[in-house]
Design a protein around this motif. Structure first.
Motif, PDB file in Angstrom:
ATOM      1  N   CYS A 120       0.827  -1.202   0.000  1.00 41.77           N
ATOM      2  CA  CYS A 120       0.000   0.000   0.000  1.00 41.77           C
ATOM      3  C   CYS A 120       0.866   1.258   0.000  1.00 41.77           C
ATOM      4  N   MET A 121       2.019   1.196   0.684  1.00 41.45           N
ATOM      5  CA  MET A 121       2.931   2.346   0.664  1.00 41.45           C
ATOM      6  C   MET A 121       3.361   2.641  -0.785  1.00 41.45           C
ATOM      7  N   ASP A 122       3.486   1.572  -1.571  1.00 44.74           N
ATOM      8  CA  ASP A 122       3.907   1.748  -2.964  1.00 44.74           C
ATOM      9  C   ASP A 122       2.902   2.551  -3.781  1.00 44.74           C
ATOM     10  N   THR A 123       1.641   2.579  -3.317  1.00 45.14           N
ATOM     11  CA  THR A 123       0.625   3.290  -4.097  1.00 45.14           C
ATOM     12  C   THR A 123       0.614   4.796  -3.796  1.00 45.14           C
ATOM     13  N   LEU A 124       1.404   5.218  -2.781  1.00 46.90           N
ATOM     14  CA  LEU A 124       1.412   6.642  -2.418  1.00 46.90           C
ATOM     15  C   LEU A 124       2.319   7.447  -3.345  1.00 46.90           C
ATOM     16  N   ASP A 125       2.053   8.760  -3.398  1.00 50.42           N
ATOM     17  CA  ASP A 125       2.988   9.667  -4.071  1.00 50.42           C
ATOM     18  C   ASP A 125       4.327   9.600  -3.343  1.00 50.42           C
ATOM     19  N   ARG A 155      -3.280  12.963   3.550  1.00 51.11           N
ATOM     20  CA  ARG A 155      -3.772  12.247   2.365  1.00 51.11           C
ATOM     21  C   ARG A 155      -3.113  10.880   2.230  1.00 51.11           C
ATOM     22  N   GLY A 156      -1.849  10.820   2.580  1.00 47.39           N
ATOM     23  CA  GLY A 156      -1.149   9.528   2.501  1.00 47.39           C
ATOM     24  C   GLY A 156      -1.772   8.502   3.430  1.00 47.39           C
ATOM     25  N   LEU A 157      -2.113   8.948   4.645  1.00 43.01           N
ATOM     26  CA  LEU A 157      -2.717   8.019   5.601  1.00 43.01           C
ATOM     27  C   LEU A 157      -4.116   7.594   5.149  1.00 43.01           C
TER      28      LEU A 157
END
Lengths: 234, 177
Positions: free
Chosen positions: B124-129, B166-168
């Protein structure tokens, strides 16, 4: 402000776990945690999510003194003899090979230095096994050699003894028996101790050093274990 | 592993010192890595470890599965202790002084997190900007505050707060999909 909307609950809980909720906002949140179960559930959800990151870090082994300090703080000293035997089970675990190798590498490096040191002073027989007793900052306090005939101990210059106490060396056997005293350690310089015949009869899990009244343990068991170290075969 | 941990923690809750010793042996490497990564100093990490395990001993009966696996619950305890130490005035790092610790106890573990195992959350971290991921990782692994994140990234406070928020939110949607 309605703290308990789903979105608010989530963002506060997430930032609390992340560590970016500060000051008064953090204190208000802690108050809400006590009062509102849904807020606690949101907190646990974020702890599960985010702390999976921390749990995935490669292992690093803390110094043995950390465990001793925890035992002291919890008042476990009375059962020192039984808990000491549980410590040497520390084995390299899957994923934890590097710290173990690094630790052995540093011990072997010191062991080689010990060998050279003994070589300089002209000791005839080579050591068969060595151990380095390390302090809280991983500094070497005693260098210990187990030869076929005796145990040679050298206190290092980094060791600062307590004047009204003695330091006693113990053999901790892997079979779980109570630690066996090997004698008092020198507070400076070098000392030769008798080689206990148990070295040839049991598997040695570790050597331990305890803090004792002057003259050594009054009851045959370690009073306060300070350090443990494993023997390394050269 | 998890079933072993639950047995050891249950026994710890009844005052079994040997079970607690085994639990320490099995978990201390993970917890120490978390403390060392955050605090960057062995002495402070060891202080956090002591406080964490004292708390585990006293609060073992408070654990339940809603709080995650035993190891994640213990990581939570250790990390809060480490953050408290990090935030205390005496030990507070100089703003922007990430790589310049002067203590002789400084440890070269700055990027322990680069070699971590990939967990479910990493997908899921990979999907963040990139900016969202970087600020969340710096906050999580290094314990940076908003103002420290501003100094470290050279970005304004509004952007930092927005990236984290937004990341969270994105992480939550991904993790609970």
């Amino acid at each position: 402000m309605n703290y308990l909307t789903e979105e608010r609950k989530n963002s506060l809980s997430a930032e609390y776990v992340l560590g970016t909720l500060h000051g008064a906002a953090r204190q208000r949140y802690q108050g809400l945690l006590i009062a509102h179960r849904p807020m606690r559930q949101a907190l646990w959800r974020w702890e599960r999510h985010l702390n999976a990151l921390g749990a995935a870090l490669p292992e690093r082994q803390p110094a043995p003194t950390v465990w001793h300090a925890i035992q002291r703080r919890l008042g476990f000293e009375q059962s020192t003899a039984s808990t000491v035997t549980s410590l040497p089970g520390r084995q390299p675990r899957p994923g934890g090979a590097w710290p173990w190798l690094a630790s052995v590498a540093s011990i072997v490096a010191v062991a080689l230095a010990v060998t050279l040191w003994w070589g300089q002073v002209g000791v005839p027989s080579a050591p068969s096994q060595v151990a380095v007793i390390q302090g809280t900052q991983s500094e070497a306090l005693w260098l210990i050699e187990l030869t076929e005939r005796d145990i040679r101990v050298q206190a290092t210059e980094q060791f600062s003894p307590v004047s009204d106490k003695d330091y006693e060396l113990w053999l901790v056997a892997a079979d779980g028996r109570a630690p066996v005293s090997l004698g008092l350690l020198p507070k400076d310089g070098e000392l030769t101790l008798a080689r206990n015949q148990l070295f040839d009869q049991v598997q040695v899990a570790a050597l331990a050093v305890s803090l004792e009244p002057l003259g050594g343990s009054p009851n045959g068991s370690p009073t306060q274990v300070l350090y443990t170290s494993q023997l390394v075969t050269l | 592993m998890e079933s072993d941990h639950i047995k050891l923690l249950s026994a710890t809750a009844t005052g079994d010192q040997q079970a607690f010793a085994k639990l320490y042996q099995s978990t201390s490497g993970r917890l120490y890595a978390v403390c060392l990564q955050l605090l960057q100093r062995k002495d402070l990490a060891e202080e956090a470890m002591q406080e964490a395990y004292v708390r585990v001993w006293h609060n073992a009966c408070d654990y339940h599965s809603d709080k995650g696996s035993v190891i994640v619950w213990m990581v939570s305890i250790a990390r809060y202790r480490a953050l408290d130490i990090l935030r205390s005035a005496a030990h507070k790092r100089e703003r922007g002084g990430l790589d310049h610790e002067e203590s002789s106890d400084h440890t070269p573990e700055v990027s322990l997190f680069d070699s971590r195992e990939r967990a479910r959350i990493d997908e899921c971290m990979d999907t963040l900007d990139e900016a969202q991921r970087q600020t969340i990782q710096l906050a999580y692994f290094r314990g940076l505050t908003h103002s420290e994140l501003c100094a470290h990234t050279g970005s304004p406070l509004g952007s930092i707060k927005s990236w984290i928020r937004r990341g969270l939110q994105t992480l939550k949607r991904c993790l609970e999909r």
